[in-house]
Design an enzyme around this catalytic site. Structure first.
Site, PDB file in Angstrom:
ATOM      1  CD  GLU A 196      -3.390  -0.950   1.500  1.00 24.26           C
ATOM      2  OE1 GLU A 196      -3.796   0.195   1.752  1.00 24.26           O
ATOM      3  OE2 GLU A 196      -4.070  -1.978   1.717  1.00 24.26           O
TER       4      GLU A 196
HETATM    5  N1  CAA Z   1      -5.771  11.954  -4.702  1.00 26.40           N
HETATM    6  C1  CAA Z   1      -6.264  12.321  -5.925  1.00 26.40           C
HETATM    7  N2  CAA Z   1      -5.483  12.360  -7.028  1.00 26.40           N
HETATM    8  C2  CAA Z   1      -4.192  12.047  -6.885  1.00 26.40           C
HETATM    9  C3  CAA Z   1      -3.617  11.673  -5.646  1.00 26.40           C
HETATM   10  C4  CAA Z   1      -4.478  11.655  -4.539  1.00 26.40           C
HETATM   11  N3  CAA Z   1      -4.029  11.277  -3.316  1.00 26.40           N
HETATM   12  N4  CAA Z   1      -2.320  11.425  -5.835  1.00 26.40           N
HETATM   13  C5  CAA Z   1      -2.052  11.639  -7.140  1.00 26.40           C
HETATM   14  N5  CAA Z   1      -3.197  12.014  -7.767  1.00 26.40           N
HETATM   15  C6  CAA Z   1      -3.378  12.363  -9.174  1.00 26.40           C
HETATM   16  C7  CAA Z   1      -2.542  13.600  -9.549  1.00 26.40           C
HETATM   17  O1  CAA Z   1      -3.256  14.791  -9.288  1.00 26.40           O
HETATM   18  C8  CAA Z   1      -2.325  13.378 -11.029  1.00 26.40           C
HETATM   19  O2  CAA Z   1      -3.477  13.727 -11.761  1.00 26.40           O
HETATM   20  P1  CAA Z   1      -3.502  15.017 -12.748  1.00 26.40           P
HETATM   21  O3  CAA Z   1      -2.296  14.892 -13.622  1.00 26.40           O
HETATM   22  O4  CAA Z   1      -4.783  14.878 -13.449  1.00 26.40           O
HETATM   23  O5  CAA Z   1      -3.430  16.209 -11.842  1.00 26.40           O
HETATM   24  C9  CAA Z   1      -2.225  11.852 -11.120  1.00 26.40           C
HETATM   25  O6  CAA Z   1      -2.859  11.312  -9.978  1.00 26.40           O
HETATM   26  C10 CAA Z   1      -0.796  11.351 -11.196  1.00 26.40           C
HETATM   27  O7  CAA Z   1      -0.145  11.832 -10.049  1.00 26.40           O
HETATM   28  P2  CAA Z   1       1.425  12.041 -10.027  1.00 26.40           P
HETATM   29  O8  CAA Z   1       1.868  12.857 -11.214  1.00 26.40           O
HETATM   30  O9  CAA Z   1       1.773  12.543  -8.681  1.00 26.40           O
HETATM   31  O10 CAA Z   1       1.909  10.539 -10.285  1.00 26.40           O
HETATM   32  P3  CAA Z   1       3.286   9.848 -10.016  1.00 26.40           P
HETATM   33  O11 CAA Z   1       3.574   8.928 -11.139  1.00 26.40           O
HETATM   34  O12 CAA Z   1       4.337  10.834  -9.643  1.00 26.40           O
HETATM   35  O13 CAA Z   1       2.961   8.866  -8.754  1.00 26.40           O
HETATM   36  C11 CAA Z   1       2.598   8.244  -6.499  1.00 26.40           C
HETATM   37  C12 CAA Z   1       2.381   9.282  -7.595  1.00 26.40           C
HETATM   38  C13 CAA Z   1       2.121   8.906  -5.219  1.00 26.40           C
HETATM   39  C14 CAA Z   1       4.048   7.852  -6.352  1.00 26.40           C
HETATM   40  C15 CAA Z   1       1.712   7.001  -6.823  1.00 26.40           C
HETATM   41  O14 CAA Z   1       2.148   6.360  -7.990  1.00 26.40           O
HETATM   42  C16 CAA Z   1       1.662   5.986  -5.692  1.00 26.40           C
HETATM   43  O15 CAA Z   1       0.965   6.180  -4.695  1.00 26.40           O
HETATM   44  N6  CAA Z   1       2.388   4.843  -5.847  1.00 26.40           N
HETATM   45  C17 CAA Z   1       2.275   3.745  -4.890  1.00 26.40           C
HETATM   46  C18 CAA Z   1       1.164   2.837  -5.277  1.00 26.40           C
HETATM   47  C19 CAA Z   1       0.743   1.940  -4.144  1.00 26.40           C
HETATM   48  O16 CAA Z   1       0.445   2.379  -3.039  1.00 26.40           O
HETATM   49  N7  CAA Z   1       0.649   0.658  -4.442  1.00 26.40           N
HETATM   50  C20 CAA Z   1       0.149  -0.280  -3.484  1.00 26.40           C
HETATM   51  C21 CAA Z   1      -0.619  -1.348  -4.166  1.00 26.40           C
HETATM   52  S1  CAA Z   1      -2.149  -1.734  -3.434  1.00 26.40           S
HETATM   53  C22 CAA Z   1      -1.823  -2.881  -2.221  1.00 26.40           C
HETATM   54  O17 CAA Z   1      -0.730  -3.056  -1.765  1.00 26.40           O
HETATM   55  C23 CAA Z   1      -3.047  -3.563  -1.748  1.00 26.40           C
HETATM   56  C24 CAA Z   1      -2.857  -4.827  -1.048  1.00 26.40           C
HETATM   57  O18 CAA Z   1      -3.220  -5.879  -1.527  1.00 26.40           O
HETATM   58  C25 CAA Z   1      -2.371  -4.802   0.362  1.00 26.40           C
END
Ligand code: CAA
Length: 382
Positions: free
Chosen positions: A363
């Protein structure tokens, strides 16, 4: 600021504590060793209302608040953090995602059975090449008019084999990047869905983790969540709440290791006195207690913000990062306090240490949480 829990919150905490200390404890070592999914316990916890505990009663949920959820997650995870992740994914990723963003038809068909605990759900975002870099989705959902044709592979999926309802993140318009991604509700029994072997993990061994492959799976258009291209934002918004669940899980396993360490330190004698009377051990316990309390406040703050309808994404990232890293430190020290006994299975702390490692990874890794927090610093949001 009110540091007191309501009577209802205390009751929920006690019910979770009772179940964990009376029931989960008995077979937790065997389930870890043999990687056995806790079918019976999940059935019991469903009947007690913990699988859809925050869902509005009009969709058959428990109608409890996020603070209560944190309290329950801590209690389960003190004893068995595999139970913690199953409860967390179902509540804060799948049920929350459907309740907040689903249509009334989707809630009727998919949310209600999940909230009643009749089935469980899974959240399918990670891929072999897209874990932290979540926008690089290779799973394709091609728009065929009245349905999507889904192809691709998802990795490390919690509840991957046992869930009936999948929320799948997939790319529909590659030219639009993350704005072309969709979130689809997929029936695990649909034709073309195949499940990979159970992952043989270091920790959280009795949770059910698999890869899932989609080969020409037809997904009706009405199973898309939100507007076309909303899928990435859906995943990010949903994970904000998911991270409160994992933070509370990490908090719980740290608190569990600390409680076992205190008990052991009061019983075990060396050099003529209980080891708690040696400053080397007493200071370890003191650091553990303080760090756990700090982590608890971060979890409760994020939960409280969510319950007030205030932004909580940064608070949940802080809670997740701090509690995961803290759990790793605390469980490692718990093994040290126990000495040789800490390295063998019947004292529980080695399992908690193995389990803690995963909270720094799934996550959103601790490093991903720091990206989220540091971007908020740059934009002046904190
Ligand atoms: N709320 C709403 N929108 C969001 C957001 C949020 N919290 N965070 C990012 N966004 C939007 C941004 O506004 C952007 O949209 P626009 O271009 O339209 O404005 C879009 O998403 C892309 O955002 P970024 O440019 O910031 O994207 P990035 O490539 O730099 O990545 C990141 C951002 C925070 C690193 C994201 O990729 C991330 O959270 N990565 C980790 C993913 C993760 O948590 N994976 C876990 C898997 S699920 C799991 O583990 C479940 C399980 O089984 C236990």
């Amino acid at each position: 600021m009110n540091f007191q829990f309501t009577e209802e919150q205390k009751m929920i905490q006690q019910a979770a504590r009772d179940y964990a200390q009376r029931e989960l404890i008995h077979d937790v070592i065997e389930r870890d060793e043999k990687a056995i999914y806790p079918t019976e316990h999940i059935r019991n916890l469903s009947e007690l209302g913990f699988l859809g505990m925050m869902v509005d009663p009009k969709y058959d949920g428990g109608g409890m608040d996020t603070v209560s959820y944190v309290l329950a997650m801590e209690e389960f995870s003190k004893v068995d953090s595999s139970i913690g992740v199953i409860v967390s994914v179902n509540n804060s990723l799948v049920c929350y995602g459907l309740e907040k963003y689903g249509t009334e038809d989707q809630k009727e068909k998919y949310l209600k059975p999940l909230a009643r605990g009749e089935v469980t759900g899974a959240f399918l975002l990670s891929e072999p090449g897209a874990g932290s870099d979540a926008t690089s989705q290779q799973t394709k959902a091609v728009d065929m008019g009245d349905h999507y044709l889904l192809n691709g592979v998802k990795n490390w999926i919690t509840n991957g084999n046992t869930a009936s309802t999948y929320l799948v993140i997939a790319q529909t318009h590659p030219d639009l990047g993350h704005r072309g991604i969709n979130a689809l509700i997929v029936d695990r029994h649909a034709e073309g869905v195949s499940i990979g072997p159970h992952e043989n993990k270091m920790g959280m061994r009795s949770s059910d983790t698999h890869s899932v492959q989609f080969t020409d799976v037809k997904v009706p258009k009405e199973n898309r969540i939100g507007e076309d291209g909303f899928g990435f934002k859906f995943a990010m918004k949903t994970l904000e709440g998911g991270r409160i669940g994992i933070a509370s899980q990490a908090l719980g396993l740290a608190a569990g290791a600390y409680e076992l360490s205190c008990k052991y330190a009061k019983e075990r004698k060396t050099f003529g006195k209980e080891i708690i009377k040696h400053q080397a051990i007493a200071f370890k316990l003191s650091d553990m207690a303080t760090e756990i309390e700090a982590g608890r406040f971060l979890c409760l703050k994020a939960a409280w913000l969510k319950d007030q309808g205030l932004p909580y994404g940064i608070a949940s990232a802080m809670a997740k990062q701090y509690c995961a890293d803290m759990a790793m430190r605390v469980t490692t020290e718990a093994v040290q306090v126990h000495g040789g006994y800490g390295y063998v299975k019947e004292y529980h702390v080695e399992r908690l240490m193995r389990d803690a490692k995963l909270t720094q990874i799934y996550e959103g890794t601790s490093e991903i949480q720091k990206i989220v927090i540091s971007r908020a610093i740059q934009t002046g949001d904190i």
